[in-house]
Design an enzyme around this catalytic site. Structure first.
Site, PDB file in Angstrom:
ATOM      1  N   ASP A  30      -0.925 -58.317 -19.144  1.00  0.00           N
ATOM      2  CA  ASP A  30      -1.694 -57.923 -17.955  1.00  0.00           C
ATOM      3  C   ASP A  30      -3.014 -58.696 -17.867  1.00  0.00           C
ATOM      4  O   ASP A  30      -3.588 -59.089 -18.886  1.00  0.00           O
ATOM      5  CB  ASP A  30      -1.973 -56.415 -18.054  1.00  0.00           C
ATOM      6  CG  ASP A  30      -2.392 -55.827 -16.713  1.00  0.00           C
ATOM      7  OD1 ASP A  30      -2.247 -56.511 -15.681  1.00  0.00           O
ATOM      8  OD2 ASP A  30      -2.879 -54.687 -16.706  1.00  0.00           O
ATOM      9  N   GLY A  33      -4.445 -62.054 -12.992  1.00  0.00           N
ATOM     10  CA  GLY A  33      -5.197 -62.124 -11.733  1.00  0.00           C
ATOM     11  C   GLY A  33      -6.693 -61.984 -11.978  1.00  0.00           C
ATOM     12  O   GLY A  33      -7.496 -62.762 -11.444  1.00  0.00           O
ATOM     13  N   ARG A  34      -7.061 -60.984 -12.806  1.00  0.00           N
ATOM     14  CA  ARG A  34      -8.496 -60.778 -13.080  1.00  0.00           C
ATOM     15  C   ARG A  34      -9.102 -61.966 -13.823  1.00  0.00           C
ATOM     16  O   ARG A  34     -10.239 -62.346 -13.588  1.00  0.00           O
ATOM     17  CB  ARG A  34      -8.686 -59.473 -13.886  1.00  0.00           C
ATOM     18  CG  ARG A  34      -8.747 -58.247 -13.001  1.00  0.00           C
ATOM     19  CD  ARG A  34      -8.587 -56.990 -13.788  1.00  0.00           C
ATOM     20  NE  ARG A  34      -7.179 -56.775 -14.142  1.00  0.00           N
ATOM     21  CZ  ARG A  34      -6.750 -55.838 -14.971  1.00  0.00           C
ATOM     22  NH1 ARG A  34      -7.628 -55.047 -15.560  1.00  0.00           N
ATOM     23  NH2 ARG A  34      -5.472 -55.690 -15.222  1.00  0.00           N
ATOM     24  N   TRP A  35      -8.338 -62.559 -14.711  1.00  0.00           N
ATOM     25  CA  TRP A  35      -8.812 -63.743 -15.440  1.00  0.00           C
ATOM     26  C   TRP A  35      -9.170 -64.849 -14.448  1.00  0.00           C
ATOM     27  O   TRP A  35     -10.224 -65.480 -14.551  1.00  0.00           O
ATOM     28  CB  TRP A  35      -7.720 -64.229 -16.397  1.00  0.00           C
ATOM     29  CG  TRP A  35      -8.083 -65.415 -17.232  1.00  0.00           C
ATOM     30  CD1 TRP A  35      -8.630 -65.412 -18.487  1.00  0.00           C
ATOM     31  CD2 TRP A  35      -7.928 -66.806 -16.864  1.00  0.00           C
ATOM     32  NE1 TRP A  35      -8.832 -66.699 -18.926  1.00  0.00           N
ATOM     33  CE2 TRP A  35      -8.411 -67.575 -17.951  1.00  0.00           C
ATOM     34  CE3 TRP A  35      -7.444 -67.461 -15.738  1.00  0.00           C
ATOM     35  CZ2 TRP A  35      -8.415 -68.968 -17.932  1.00  0.00           C
ATOM     36  CZ3 TRP A  35      -7.455 -68.855 -15.720  1.00  0.00           C
ATOM     37  CH2 TRP A  35      -7.940 -69.591 -16.813  1.00  0.00           C
ATOM     38  N   HIS A  47      -1.684 -66.930 -13.592  1.00  0.00           N
ATOM     39  CA  HIS A  47      -0.290 -66.861 -14.053  1.00  0.00           C
ATOM     40  C   HIS A  47       0.076 -68.143 -14.820  1.00  0.00           C
ATOM     41  O   HIS A  47       0.783 -68.101 -15.816  1.00  0.00           O
ATOM     42  CB  HIS A  47       0.662 -66.664 -12.867  1.00  0.00           C
ATOM     43  CG  HIS A  47       0.471 -65.335 -12.181  1.00  0.00           C
ATOM     44  ND1 HIS A  47       0.370 -64.151 -12.861  1.00  0.00           N
ATOM     45  CD2 HIS A  47       0.357 -65.016 -10.856  1.00  0.00           C
ATOM     46  CE1 HIS A  47       0.210 -63.143 -11.998  1.00  0.00           C
ATOM     47  NE2 HIS A  47       0.181 -63.655 -10.777  1.00  0.00           N
ATOM     48  N   SER A  75       8.023 -57.130 -12.977  1.00  0.00           N
ATOM     49  CA  SER A  75       8.547 -55.769 -12.871  1.00  0.00           C
ATOM     50  C   SER A  75       9.218 -55.570 -11.524  1.00  0.00           C
ATOM     51  O   SER A  75       8.940 -56.308 -10.565  1.00  0.00           O
ATOM     52  CB  SER A  75       7.419 -54.750 -13.054  1.00  0.00           C
ATOM     53  OG  SER A  75       6.697 -54.608 -11.849  1.00  0.00           O
ATOM     54  N   SER A  76      10.069 -54.552 -11.447  1.00  0.00           N
ATOM     55  CA  SER A  76      10.745 -54.300 -10.159  1.00  0.00           C
ATOM     56  C   SER A  76       9.725 -53.898  -9.095  1.00  0.00           C
ATOM     57  O   SER A  76      10.010 -53.978  -7.913  1.00  0.00           O
ATOM     58  CB  SER A  76      11.865 -53.262 -10.314  1.00  0.00           C
ATOM     59  OG  SER A  76      11.567 -52.321 -11.287  1.00  0.00           O
ATOM     60  N   TRP A  79       7.645 -56.895  -6.620  1.00  0.00           N
ATOM     61  CA  TRP A  79       8.083 -57.428  -5.318  1.00  0.00           C
ATOM     62  C   TRP A  79       7.102 -57.057  -4.218  1.00  0.00           C
ATOM     63  O   TRP A  79       7.088 -57.692  -3.164  1.00  0.00           O
ATOM     64  CB  TRP A  79       9.462 -56.882  -4.947  1.00  0.00           C
ATOM     65  CG  TRP A  79      10.573 -57.354  -5.824  1.00  0.00           C
ATOM     66  CD1 TRP A  79      11.220 -56.617  -6.780  1.00  0.00           C
ATOM     67  CD2 TRP A  79      11.176 -58.652  -5.860  1.00  0.00           C
ATOM     68  NE1 TRP A  79      12.181 -57.376  -7.401  1.00  0.00           N
ATOM     69  CE2 TRP A  79      12.180 -58.630  -6.851  1.00  0.00           C
ATOM     70  CE3 TRP A  79      10.964 -59.844  -5.148  1.00  0.00           C
ATOM     71  CZ2 TRP A  79      12.979 -59.737  -7.156  1.00  0.00           C
ATOM     72  CZ3 TRP A  79      11.761 -60.949  -5.452  1.00  0.00           C
ATOM     73  CH2 TRP A  79      12.736 -60.886  -6.437  1.00  0.00           C
ATOM     74  N   ARG A  81       4.006 -57.469  -4.172  1.00  0.00           N
ATOM     75  CA  ARG A  81       2.869 -58.413  -4.094  1.00  0.00           C
ATOM     76  C   ARG A  81       3.070 -59.368  -2.915  1.00  0.00           C
ATOM     77  O   ARG A  81       4.186 -59.513  -2.411  1.00  0.00           O
ATOM     78  CB  ARG A  81       2.774 -59.212  -5.399  1.00  0.00           C
ATOM     79  CG  ARG A  81       2.426 -58.303  -6.546  1.00  0.00           C
ATOM     80  CD  ARG A  81       2.121 -59.070  -7.799  1.00  0.00           C
ATOM     81  NE  ARG A  81       1.709 -58.102  -8.803  1.00  0.00           N
ATOM     82  CZ  ARG A  81       0.922 -58.351  -9.818  1.00  0.00           C
ATOM     83  NH1 ARG A  81       0.455 -59.567 -10.008  1.00  0.00           N
ATOM     84  NH2 ARG A  81       0.584 -57.417 -10.667  1.00  0.00           N
ATOM     85  N   LEU A 141      14.145 -66.072 -33.822  1.00  0.00           N
ATOM     86  CA  LEU A 141      13.452 -65.082 -32.989  1.00  0.00           C
ATOM     87  C   LEU A 141      14.314 -64.677 -31.780  1.00  0.00           C
ATOM     88  O   LEU A 141      14.895 -65.524 -31.117  1.00  0.00           O
ATOM     89  CB  LEU A 141      12.134 -65.706 -32.488  1.00  0.00           C
ATOM     90  CG  LEU A 141      11.329 -64.873 -31.483  1.00  0.00           C
ATOM     91  CD1 LEU A 141      10.690 -63.664 -32.171  1.00  0.00           C
ATOM     92  CD2 LEU A 141      10.239 -65.735 -30.817  1.00  0.00           C
TER      93      LEU A 141
HETATM   94  C1  FPP Z   1       0.170 -59.242 -14.833  1.00  0.00           C
HETATM   95  O1  FPP Z   1      -1.076 -59.741 -14.444  1.00  0.00           O
HETATM   96  C2  FPP Z   1       1.108 -60.339 -15.002  1.00  0.00           C
HETATM   97  C3  FPP Z   1       2.230 -60.525 -14.273  1.00  0.00           C
HETATM   98  C4  FPP Z   1       2.658 -59.636 -13.186  1.00  0.00           C
HETATM   99  C5  FPP Z   1       3.105 -61.670 -14.503  1.00  0.00           C
HETATM  100  C6  FPP Z   1       3.192 -62.111 -15.939  1.00  0.00           C
HETATM  101  C7  FPP Z   1       3.506 -63.551 -15.990  1.00  0.00           C
HETATM  102  C8  FPP Z   1       3.114 -64.414 -16.944  1.00  0.00           C
HETATM  103  C9  FPP Z   1       2.353 -64.026 -18.134  1.00  0.00           C
HETATM  104  C10 FPP Z   1       3.426 -65.841 -16.862  1.00  0.00           C
HETATM  105  C11 FPP Z   1       4.760 -66.159 -17.406  1.00  0.00           C
HETATM  106  C12 FPP Z   1       5.707 -65.814 -16.360  1.00  0.00           C
HETATM  107  C13 FPP Z   1       7.029 -65.976 -16.407  1.00  0.00           C
HETATM  108  C14 FPP Z   1       7.749 -65.549 -15.212  1.00  0.00           C
HETATM  109  C15 FPP Z   1       7.774 -66.518 -17.559  1.00  0.00           C
HETATM  110  P1  FPP Z   1      -1.636 -59.317 -13.027  1.00  0.00           P
HETATM  111  O2  FPP Z   1      -1.285 -60.364 -12.056  1.00  0.00           O
HETATM  112  O3  FPP Z   1      -1.161 -57.942 -12.700  1.00  0.00           O
HETATM  113  O4  FPP Z   1      -3.174 -59.314 -13.322  1.00  0.00           O
HETATM  114  P2  FPP Z   1      -4.252 -58.355 -12.662  1.00  0.00           P
HETATM  115  O5  FPP Z   1      -3.913 -56.946 -13.095  1.00  0.00           O
HETATM  116  O6  FPP Z   1      -5.518 -58.839 -13.248  1.00  0.00           O
HETATM  117  O7  FPP Z   1      -4.174 -58.544 -11.179  1.00  0.00           O
END
Ligand code: FPP
Length: 255
Positions: A30, A33-35, A47, A75-76, A79, A81, A141
């Site tokens: 998680d 987006g905030r990063w 991402h 996650s399901s 979608w 977003r 692994l």
């Molecule tokens: C949550 O951060 C992250 C996700 C919904 C996607 C996770 C994806 C990756 C780590 C990249 C690798 C991806 C694949 C498909 C192999 P957020 O966007 O919810 O962050 P936020 O809570 O700060 O908005």
């Protein structure tokens, strides 16, 4: 309840030198987006950097002898977003499989996908199938990719599959065991996660591995996922190793 290799014959016993190392670590990655937002960058850059953090994590898990890692990559519920972000994440998965598959295969990594494939674009579904097929006999692994995954939907699929067996006379309702339910889930044959790590400060499970997490230890850290590195992973593992797991029993000293 302890997770023994006998209950999960598909997964070989840990080769780790440390008996206390978790067999299975699951990640809620998680904070991408905030990063990005904190740096004035588009969310997609978060991402992209999240994928780099994922690559580091896979390499480190393989190096230290973790048996299974599960990653919550889409996650399901994701979608909902914006369409541009959804299609970026689909493209990222495609690139990850296309670019990293041969390296993962060479490293003896076995890839397994959990989640629903029914509403995935056919190109993505066949790429995921290809990754599973190519690495099926690998013995290193186990990389479990939760994609288009939601735990309640997974439990519903398993329930329907068991109900079909009852309907066809292959199973009696009173004979259904917890092991039958575990086997019917997408994760059938895998050990339950010993440790679930969630980055970015949120403390919830977000519909991830609800059945399998019954006895998992949870570790939450403030770092956003793109900043998660080997040191952060080691810190989480050290924290896990310092815990005593009682599975509803008593501390040995209390007996
Ligand atoms: C949550 O951060 C992250 C996700 C919904 C996607 C996770 C994806 C990756 C780590 C990249 C690798 C991806 C694949 C498909 C192999 P957020 O966007 O919810 O962050 P936020 O809570 O700060 O908005």
């Amino acid at each position: 309840m302890s997770v023994s290799p006998d209950r999960h014959p598909q997964v070989p016993a840990a080769e780790s030198s440390s008996a206390k190392l978790p067999r299975h670590v699951a990640f809620i990655m998680d904070g991408n987006g905030r990063w990005a937002t904190a740096r004035g960058l588009p969310r997609t850059e978060g991402h992209r950097q999240g994928l780099e953090a994922l690559r580091r994590t896979i390499r480190h898990a393989g190096k230290i002898g973790i048996e299974v890692i599960t990653i919550y990559s889409f996650s399901s519920e994701n979608w909902s977003r914006p369409e541009t972000e959804v299609s970026f994440l689909m493209g990222l998965l495609r690139r990850f499989v296309q670019r990293d598959l041969s390296e993962l295969h060479e490293a003896n990594t076995r890839i397994r996908i959990i989640g629903s494939r029914s509403d995935l674009e056919p190109g993505i579904a066949s790429l995921l199938q290809e990754a599973e097929d190519l690495t099926r006999n690998n013995t290193g692994l186990n990389l479990v990719v939760a994609f288009n995954y939601g735990a309640r939907a997974e439990i519903l699929r398993a329930t329907r599959a068991l109900a079909q067996k009852v309907l066809s006379g292959d199973l009696k309702p009173d004979d259904i065991t917890e092991a039958d339910i575990s086997e019917a889930l997408d994760t059938g044959g895998l050990p339950d996660p010993d440790l679930i790590i969630r980055t970015s400060g949120e403390m919830r499970l977000s519909n991830f591995l609800l059945w399998q997490a019954a006895y998992s230890e949870f570790y939450f850290c403030e770092q956003h996922w793109p900043d998660f590195d080997e040191a952060a992973f080691e810190k989480a593992l050290n924290n896990f190793c310092s815990r005593e797991r009682r599975y509803g029993g008593l501390d040995a000293k209390a007996l």
